[in-house]
Design a protein around this motif. Structure first.
Motif, PDB file in Angstrom:
ATOM      1  N   PHE B 264       0.710  -1.065   0.022  1.00 54.50           N
ATOM      2  CA  PHE B 264       0.033  -0.009   0.048  1.00 54.50           C
ATOM      3  C   PHE B 264       0.961   1.290  -0.021  1.00 54.50           C
ATOM      4  O   PHE B 264       1.944   1.291   0.658  1.00 54.50           O
ATOM      5  CB  PHE B 264      -0.670  -0.274   1.435  1.00 54.50           C
ATOM      6  CG  PHE B 264      -1.840  -1.276   1.426  1.00 54.50           C
ATOM      7  CD1 PHE B 264      -2.994  -1.296   0.539  1.00 54.50           C
ATOM      8  CD2 PHE B 264      -1.499  -2.238   2.303  1.00 54.50           C
ATOM      9  CE1 PHE B 264      -3.912  -2.475   0.738  1.00 54.50           C
ATOM     10  CE2 PHE B 264      -2.462  -3.345   2.431  1.00 54.50           C
ATOM     11  CZ  PHE B 264      -3.361  -3.229   1.322  1.00 54.50           C
ATOM     12  N   LEU B 265       0.691   1.981  -1.007  1.00 55.37           N
ATOM     13  CA  LEU B 265       1.182   3.511  -0.991  1.00 55.37           C
ATOM     14  C   LEU B 265       0.366   4.429  -0.300  1.00 55.37           C
ATOM     15  O   LEU B 265      -0.785   4.632  -0.437  1.00 55.37           O
ATOM     16  CB  LEU B 265       1.451   3.695  -2.171  1.00 55.37           C
ATOM     17  CG  LEU B 265       2.825   3.247  -2.880  1.00 55.37           C
ATOM     18  CD1 LEU B 265       2.631   1.697  -3.030  1.00 55.37           C
ATOM     19  CD2 LEU B 265       3.397   4.015  -4.013  1.00 55.37           C
ATOM     20  N   LEU B 266       0.956   5.256   0.840  1.00 57.24           N
ATOM     21  CA  LEU B 266      -0.057   6.039   1.441  1.00 57.24           C
ATOM     22  C   LEU B 266       0.449   7.533   1.145  1.00 57.24           C
ATOM     23  O   LEU B 266       1.779   7.571   1.724  1.00 57.24           O
ATOM     24  CB  LEU B 266       0.038   5.745   2.957  1.00 57.24           C
ATOM     25  CG  LEU B 266      -0.467   4.353   3.355  1.00 57.24           C
ATOM     26  CD1 LEU B 266      -0.572   4.255   4.943  1.00 57.24           C
ATOM     27  CD2 LEU B 266      -1.892   4.227   3.001  1.00 57.24           C
ATOM     28  N   PRO B 274       5.183  14.750  13.438  1.00 55.88           N
ATOM     29  CA  PRO B 274       4.669  13.982  14.853  1.00 55.88           C
ATOM     30  C   PRO B 274       4.090  15.184  15.681  1.00 55.88           C
ATOM     31  O   PRO B 274       4.424  15.591  16.812  1.00 55.88           O
ATOM     32  CB  PRO B 274       5.883  13.542  15.489  1.00 55.88           C
ATOM     33  CG  PRO B 274       7.000  14.339  14.934  1.00 55.88           C
ATOM     34  CD  PRO B 274       6.549  14.980  13.657  1.00 55.88           C
ATOM     35  N   GLY B 275       2.795  15.505  15.170  1.00 56.03           N
ATOM     36  CA  GLY B 275       1.894  16.517  15.926  1.00 56.03           C
ATOM     37  C   GLY B 275       0.393  15.780  16.112  1.00 56.03           C
ATOM     38  O   GLY B 275       0.218  14.655  16.148  1.00 56.03           O
ATOM     39  N   PRO B 276      -0.575  16.771  16.287  1.00 57.15           N
ATOM     40  CA  PRO B 276      -1.801  16.272  16.455  1.00 57.15           C
ATOM     41  C   PRO B 276      -2.527  15.274  15.602  1.00 57.15           C
ATOM     42  O   PRO B 276      -3.337  14.622  15.500  1.00 57.15           O
ATOM     43  CB  PRO B 276      -2.764  17.484  16.630  1.00 57.15           C
ATOM     44  CG  PRO B 276      -1.663  18.584  17.018  1.00 57.15           C
ATOM     45  CD  PRO B 276      -0.560  18.187  16.438  1.00 57.15           C
ATOM     46  N   ARG B 277      -1.912  15.609  14.227  1.00 60.60           N
ATOM     47  CA  ARG B 277      -2.478  14.763  13.186  1.00 60.60           C
ATOM     48  C   ARG B 277      -2.027  13.277  13.006  1.00 60.60           C
ATOM     49  O   ARG B 277      -2.473  12.703  12.253  1.00 60.60           O
ATOM     50  CB  ARG B 277      -2.177  15.371  11.673  1.00 60.60           C
ATOM     51  CG  ARG B 277      -3.225  16.650  11.277  1.00 60.60           C
ATOM     52  CD  ARG B 277      -2.840  16.960  10.096  1.00 60.60           C
ATOM     53  NE  ARG B 277      -1.649  17.415   9.847  1.00 60.60           N
ATOM     54  CZ  ARG B 277      -0.910  17.819   8.720  1.00 60.60           C
ATOM     55  NH1 ARG B 277      -1.378  17.255   7.644  1.00 60.60           N
ATOM     56  NH2 ARG B 277       0.460  18.140   8.624  1.00 60.60           N
ATOM     57  N   ILE B 278      -1.397  12.939  14.298  1.00 55.87           N
ATOM     58  CA  ILE B 278      -0.858  11.676  14.159  1.00 55.87           C
ATOM     59  C   ILE B 278      -2.118  10.471  14.653  1.00 55.87           C
ATOM     60  O   ILE B 278      -1.934   9.535  14.055  1.00 55.87           O
ATOM     61  CB  ILE B 278       0.079  11.417  15.655  1.00 55.87           C
ATOM     62  CG1 ILE B 278       1.088  10.325  15.393  1.00 55.87           C
ATOM     63  CG2 ILE B 278      -0.516  11.495  17.028  1.00 55.87           C
ATOM     64  CD1 ILE B 278       2.064  10.947  14.379  1.00 55.87           C
ATOM     65  N   ARG B 284      -5.331   5.935   9.422  1.00 53.54           N
ATOM     66  CA  ARG B 284      -4.884   5.459   8.009  1.00 53.54           C
ATOM     67  C   ARG B 284      -4.290   3.966   8.087  1.00 53.54           C
ATOM     68  O   ARG B 284      -4.546   3.261   7.462  1.00 53.54           O
ATOM     69  CB  ARG B 284      -4.443   6.510   7.363  1.00 53.54           C
ATOM     70  CG  ARG B 284      -5.281   7.600   7.084  1.00 53.54           C
ATOM     71  CD  ARG B 284      -4.754   8.760   5.934  1.00 53.54           C
ATOM     72  NE  ARG B 284      -4.413   7.918   4.867  1.00 53.54           N
ATOM     73  CZ  ARG B 284      -3.726   8.716   3.857  1.00 53.54           C
ATOM     74  NH1 ARG B 284      -3.009   9.806   4.118  1.00 53.54           N
ATOM     75  NH2 ARG B 284      -3.360   8.006   2.578  1.00 53.54           N
ATOM     76  N   PHE B 285      -3.258   4.046   9.085  1.00 54.08           N
ATOM     77  CA  PHE B 285      -2.477   2.737   9.281  1.00 54.08           C
ATOM     78  C   PHE B 285      -3.220   1.598   9.622  1.00 54.08           C
ATOM     79  O   PHE B 285      -3.435   0.480   8.898  1.00 54.08           O
ATOM     80  CB  PHE B 285      -1.477   2.851  10.416  1.00 54.08           C
ATOM     81  CG  PHE B 285      -0.003   3.401   9.913  1.00 54.08           C
ATOM     82  CD1 PHE B 285       0.025   3.830   8.534  1.00 54.08           C
ATOM     83  CD2 PHE B 285       0.830   3.684  10.716  1.00 54.08           C
ATOM     84  CE1 PHE B 285       1.350   4.357   8.165  1.00 54.08           C
ATOM     85  CE2 PHE B 285       2.117   4.117  10.376  1.00 54.08           C
ATOM     86  CZ  PHE B 285       2.296   4.688   9.106  1.00 54.08           C
ATOM     87  N   HIS B 290      -6.220  -3.390   8.747  1.00 51.61           N
ATOM     88  CA  HIS B 290      -7.579  -4.003   9.274  1.00 51.61           C
ATOM     89  C   HIS B 290      -8.665  -3.565   8.776  1.00 51.61           C
ATOM     90  O   HIS B 290      -9.442  -3.013   9.616  1.00 51.61           O
ATOM     91  CB  HIS B 290      -7.450  -4.226  10.814  1.00 51.61           C
ATOM     92  CG  HIS B 290      -6.129  -4.799  11.419  1.00 51.61           C
ATOM     93  ND1 HIS B 290      -5.922  -6.089  11.253  1.00 51.61           N
ATOM     94  CD2 HIS B 290      -5.054  -4.147  11.963  1.00 51.61           C
ATOM     95  CE1 HIS B 290      -4.714  -6.462  11.898  1.00 51.61           C
ATOM     96  NE2 HIS B 290      -4.161  -5.311  12.230  1.00 51.61           N
ATOM     97  N   PRO B 291      -8.887  -3.676   7.342  1.00 48.29           N
ATOM     98  CA  PRO B 291      -9.978  -2.666   6.881  1.00 48.29           C
ATOM     99  C   PRO B 291     -11.290  -3.476   7.540  1.00 48.29           C
ATOM    100  O   PRO B 291     -12.320  -2.708   7.854  1.00 48.29           O
ATOM    101  CB  PRO B 291      -9.942  -3.060   5.340  1.00 48.29           C
ATOM    102  CG  PRO B 291      -8.851  -4.356   5.292  1.00 48.29           C
ATOM    103  CD  PRO B 291      -8.034  -4.127   6.377  1.00 48.29           C
ATOM    104  N   GLU B 292     -11.352  -4.701   7.676  1.00 46.77           N
ATOM    105  CA  GLU B 292     -12.632  -5.286   8.354  1.00 46.77           C
ATOM    106  C   GLU B 292     -13.053  -5.001   9.677  1.00 46.77           C
ATOM    107  O   GLU B 292     -13.970  -4.735   9.952  1.00 46.77           O
ATOM    108  CB  GLU B 292     -12.367  -6.749   8.388  1.00 46.77           C
ATOM    109  CG  GLU B 292     -11.154  -7.648   9.399  1.00 46.77           C
ATOM    110  CD  GLU B 292      -9.811  -7.281   9.261  1.00 46.77           C
ATOM    111  OE1 GLU B 292      -9.582  -6.780   7.808  1.00 46.77           O
ATOM    112  OE2 GLU B 292      -8.882  -7.364   9.954  1.00 46.77           O
TER     113      GLU B 292
END
Lengths: 343, 295
Positions: B264-266, B274-278, B284-285, B290-292
């Motif tokens: 997967f390319l993200l 390494p801020g709040p958007r972590i 997304r990881f 684990h899409p299910e």
């Protein structure tokens, strides 16, 4: 030393050539054979060639054919090309310190690669990605500049002018490299630095095939050189007096060595020391006759770099050292030892 | 430098986050109520906005891209090339610097400008830094609340994937485009490693206690990752090239991730700041691994 030189002088060249090619050839052959068998992972040769296992599932075969064999072939080609270029530049410039880096062709190749990384060049050609393509283009640009300098010799300049001009081109390109690196962000700078350390992990045969084209042209050029380089390395005037077309020979030598260097650096990044240490080591063993030094250096250069890469990929396994570090660390002391032992 | 901002922005934080050794939040000067803050660190800029101090920011680094409000703020250089004259001309009453910027710190000391030294190591440091920064600028309650929210969201993601099989995952943050060469991978230490483990992956390089390694082809084949996550950020790769870059991996068909189509390319800057958007990065990881669990 004198006794050895006299013995060498008395032995016919043809016989010495056979011994040189046989000796260094055996070494190169052994390195090519042994190189793919060793690595950070244990593989079984029986599994590598077991056709009952589909290739897609055969981990041993993929490690052998995708990870190891291409890098051994790349090492053989790059080592041989850099060693040959070293011999030719040293003879052409009549300077024992000359190397494939001296006239700026390596710096041109590095500049191309730095630009591709820093400006995110996004193209490929026949399976070759942007970085090696840009790198070869950079080396070719540098070659054109150096060739322009060499044609200036027709107006009566000397080899020393070509050398100084080449060194200046090299310094100029290094400054441009520094400028491009300054424009890079941290990740790109990190990748630039890693590129400059050299790597033979080419992971496919396409870049090797591509590098073979300029290298084959260079080899054709090298094949015409052995006898005339002996005369030219003594002096242009005496070579001309013996009927050598000095200008033409120098141009063939310059273009061949530059093409080989550009192809090698674009394939593997700069691999230091091979172009200096291998020619001198070979000269210490077979004498200064270019009919022996050229084939000896080609074979020993390949074997030397395969050996260095073997060390690089196993000494801190599963991690690897950049091969350029190993060539200098192994090549330097071995060269010093040989130099002082013979002295 | 100003002539090429579109090319050279961001991405800095990845290497900084991955490579900078550290403790956390070195505070110089007592807590007060600064109103003209300059942040040379994209992560702390985002933290200031999240805790509601965005209006107090007087300048940011050349690498700041988020939130969009930073576009209108003066740029004062980066880690290696801070523009000290411009920085001083903005009359800051607090400058957030990388703790490794020793020359800049000395100059700011001479100018008697208070500083907050930013250092970062792993995932837990993000909220620790946030709380320390909030306390430093007199917004402790808001910073504590924002940090707690991040920790809760991360804990929720962790819980959501907790009982699922953890695929052996290789996390790559750089390689040569169009080739499997010079592959830079995150190893068993640092915030990307922590993020991967939190999102339900098992780091295939977890035994190597380094923040990043240069991975050879042989190592990729022998480690046999079941999932490969490749991060792209800044201008490094246009999304329309993702498919072509994914196909590059077909050269290694024995790798389970390649065989099972789990490379997967993200794309996104949230992976390298390494801020709040972590929280977004962790989400997304987890959704990729684990899409299910998110149906």
């Amino acid at each position: 030393m004198r006794e050895r030189t006299e013995v060498l002088a008395r032995t016919p060249v043809r016989q010495r050539l056979i011994w040189t090619v046989a000796g260094f050839g055996t070494l190169a052959f052994a390195a090519c054979l042994f190189g793919p068998l060793v690595g950070s992972t244990r593989i079984h040769l029986s599994a590598v060639f077991d056709r009952s296992i589909p290739y897609a599932d055969n981990v041993d075969a993929q490690i052998f054919f995708v990870a190891r064999l291409p890098r051994v072939l790349a090492a053989a080609l790059v080592g041989s090309a850099l060693a040959l270029s070293g011999v030719v530049f040293q003879a052409l410039l009549r300077n024992p310190l000359a190397s494939p880096d001296t006239l700026g062709v390596s710096a041109g190749a590095a500049l191309g690669a730095m630009m591709a990384i820093t400006f995110n060049f996004d193209f490929s050609l026949l399976g070759i990605s942007a970085v090696p393509l840009a790198s070869f283009a950079g080396s070719f640009g540098a070659l054109l500049i150096v060739y322009g300098l060499s044609t200036a010799r027709r107006r009566g300049t000397s080899t020393i002018v070509l050398l100084l001009g080449g060194v200046t081109v090299q310094a100029l390109l290094s400054a441009v490299i520094a400028f491009v690196q300054y424009l890079a962000d941290f990740t790109q700078t990190f990748r630039n630095v890693r590129w400059l350390m050299g790597s033979l992990d080419v992971a496919s045969y396409a870049p090797i095939g591509a590098a073979l084209v300029p290298m084959a042209i260079a080899w054709a050029g090298f094949a015409t050189l052995p006898r005339v380089l002996d005369l030219i390395s003594v002096g242009s005037e005496s070579a001309a007096a013996r009927g050598v077309n000095v200008e033409r020979t120098e141009r063939v030598a310059l273009i061949s060595a530059s093409l080989a260097t550009g192809a090698a650096v674009s394939l593997a990044g700069p691999v230091s020391f091979v172009g200096i240490v291998v020619p001198h080591l070979v000269r210490l063993i077979v004498g200064a006759d270019h009919r022996l030094v050229l084939p000896g250096s080609a074979l020993f250069g390949g074997a030397f770099l395969i050996g260095c890469d073997l060390v690089a990929r196993t000494i801190i396994a599963p991690l690897e050292l950049p091969v350029g570090i190993v060539t200098a660390i192994i090549g330097g002391p071995v060269f010093l030892w040989l130099l002082f032992r013979r002295a | 430098m100003a002539a090429v901002p579109s090319r050279v922005r961001l991405a800095a934080s990845l290497v900084l986050a991955v490579l900078t050794p550290a403790a956390t939040g070195v505070v110089t000067g007592a807590a007060d109520n600064p109103q003209r803050i300059i942040s040379l660190v994209p992560a702390t800029t985002e933290m200031l906005f999240v805790m509601g101090a965005g209006g107090r920011i007087a300048g940011v680094s050349n690498y700041d891209r988020f939130p969009p409000d930073v576009a209108r703020l003066p740029k004062v250089g980066g880690l290696l090339d801070p523009d000290v004259e411009r920085l001083l001309s903005l009359k800051p009453d607090l400058v957030i610097v990388y703790d490794t910027q020793t020359d800049l710190k000395r100059q700011l000391e001479r100018a008697r400008i208070p500083m907050f030294g930013y250092v970062h190591r792993d995932l837990a440091d993000i909220t620790v830094t946030m709380r320390a920064l909030g306390a430093r600028i007199g917004m402790k309650a808001a910073a504590d609340a924002a940090a707690a929210r991040i920790e809760q969201q991360l804990a929720a993601i962790r819980a959501r994937v907790a009982n699922r099989p953890r695929p052996k995952t290789l996390l790559i943050f750089g390689r040569e485009p169009g080739a499997l060469r010079r592959v830079d991978a995150s190893a068993g230490y640092g915030f990307l490693h922590d993020l991967l483990e939190l999102a339900g992956g098992s780091d295939v390089l977890g035994d190597l206690k380094k923040q990043s390694i240069d991975m050879s082809t042989e190592m990729i084949i022998s480690r046999a990752p079941e999932v490969i996550l490749e991060l792209h950020y800044g201008d490094s790769l246009k999304p329309e090239r993702f498919d072509a870059e994914r196909r590059v991996w077909n050269a290694l068909p024995s790798v389970p991730a390649v065989r099972n189509n789990r490379v997967f390319l993200l794309g996104g800057d949230e992976f390298v700041v390494p801020g709040p958007r972590i929280v977004i990065a962790a989400d997304r990881f987890a959704r990729t691994l684990h899409p299910e669990a998110f149906k």
